[in-house]
Write an enzyme that holds these catalytic residues in place. Sequence first.
Site, PDB file in Angstrom:
ATOM      1  N   CYS A 128     -52.135 -19.784  -1.062  1.00 42.21           N
ATOM      2  CA  CYS A 128     -51.318 -20.704  -1.862  1.00 42.21           C
ATOM      3  C   CYS A 128     -52.171 -21.606  -2.741  1.00 42.21           C
ATOM      4  CB  CYS A 128     -50.445 -21.555  -0.935  1.00 42.21           C
ATOM      5  SG  CYS A 128     -49.183 -20.618  -0.048  1.00 42.21           S
ATOM      6  N   CYS A 138     -65.344 -22.794 -12.293  1.00 42.08           N
ATOM      7  CA  CYS A 138     -64.074 -22.321 -11.730  1.00 42.08           C
ATOM      8  C   CYS A 138     -63.601 -23.344 -10.700  1.00 42.08           C
ATOM      9  CB  CYS A 138     -64.230 -20.929 -11.106  1.00 42.08           C
ATOM     10  SG  CYS A 138     -65.269 -20.896  -9.636  1.00 42.08           S
TER      11      CYS A 138
END
Length: 466
Positions: free
Chosen positions: A247, A419
């Site tokens: 998630c 990132c």
Amino acid sequence: MERLDHLRREIAQREAELADLKAQLALAESKHRAATGQSNEWKWPLESDEYQRYARQMIVPNFGLQVSAEFNSESMLNTGAGQLKLKRSRVLFVGAGGLGCPAAAYLAGAGVGELGFVDGDTVEVSNLHRQIAHSTSRVGMSKVGSAITYLRELNPSVTYHAHQTHLTTQNAKDIVSRYDLVLDCTDHPTSRYLISDICVLLSKPLVSASALQTSGQLIVLNDPPGEGPCYRCVFPKPPPPESVVGCGEGGILGPVVGVMGVLQALEAIKVIISDSAQGPKRPPMMLLFSAMGDTPFRSVKMRGKRKGCFACSDEASLTLESTQSSMDYVQFCGVSAPVSLLHPEERITVEDYEEVSRLKSAHVLLDVREKEHFDLCHLEGSVNIPISRFMSHCGGENGEIPDWVPTDIPQESPIYVVCRVGNDSQIAAQKLKEMGLDRDGQRFIGDIRGGLKAWKDSIDPGIPFT
């Protein structure tokens, strides 16, 4: 900061203690009302307050149709045998998050006698949009403790058991053996295979669900024990490690995981109150949910137990001893260590990059998170090229550079890649080198170690990183 964390923990602890006292008071008052309102000749199988609390579900057709042997007189035909079965059952939740919270709320509300929870995590702010048993005031508290605090106020007559740890090969037998039914509310293949295996070995039915982004799936396994398929029957091989998205990376809509948790509770109730005398069980099915689809729900009929299954077939070699001594679920699922593609000199710290940015040195910063993450927050001046672009690039002829790489990058400017946590950035940097953009080592191409998480932790706590 430590002072704030300490105060939050203290408040959460006091709230848990207060909730426990309120639950004890409510239970004592309920028993007192029942005792004063009942004669010595009370002959019904449930207490007076239980008839009030569970009345709306006990009058559902077929819920209380069959009556157990000790209550089989004509005057008790509709006393609610389904409710008695719930009261005498013990259910274990592996995971007290997005699936476990709604499932537990409905099973506690329904009057399941004992509920146990296994989870080693603590409540985070990012949990609260979907994990409905937790609250802002209990951030930092163990999820197991937070969930039980919530559930005690919902139904104090249920007995709750806390296992504040992750389920492992070493503790699984001891924990699972205490319960009649298990709900898999986890989010990783390593846990799913372990839970399924231990349920097969201990003859426990299992209700398993998952949810990601806007989709979910639900399946009832090993039901009845020894006859229904196990998780390995359905998924003999684990998914490729690179395809496993949580998630935190893929995202999740709260109502989606809520729907799957509620459906888990429904299937658990069906398993508990089922009666083999009513006829053969329905064939095993997998329920697929697509929140944004034209047909939100689809059922897929499964084949049942798989011949030669490692865990549940007649030739199965799985044993309780082997799960503790030789089974490595992490290795089986191919979960690898954090990415380590670049040499130390090809990586810079967030402090080093802050200096580059502050001095306004000529450079290019590529953010390789997906667009949805980039739109939430990003460092000033960064250019978004999602990692999926890099992963789908197989290399062109004669070192041709794909058209999605910016063409206005000065040849002498270093390229930094960032990132979320510093894994995808290494992959992207390596791909850029393979495209020849480093000009045989003349230009620096590297990543920012630790990604935006490290930037938030060390440089700018105010960035809305998720």
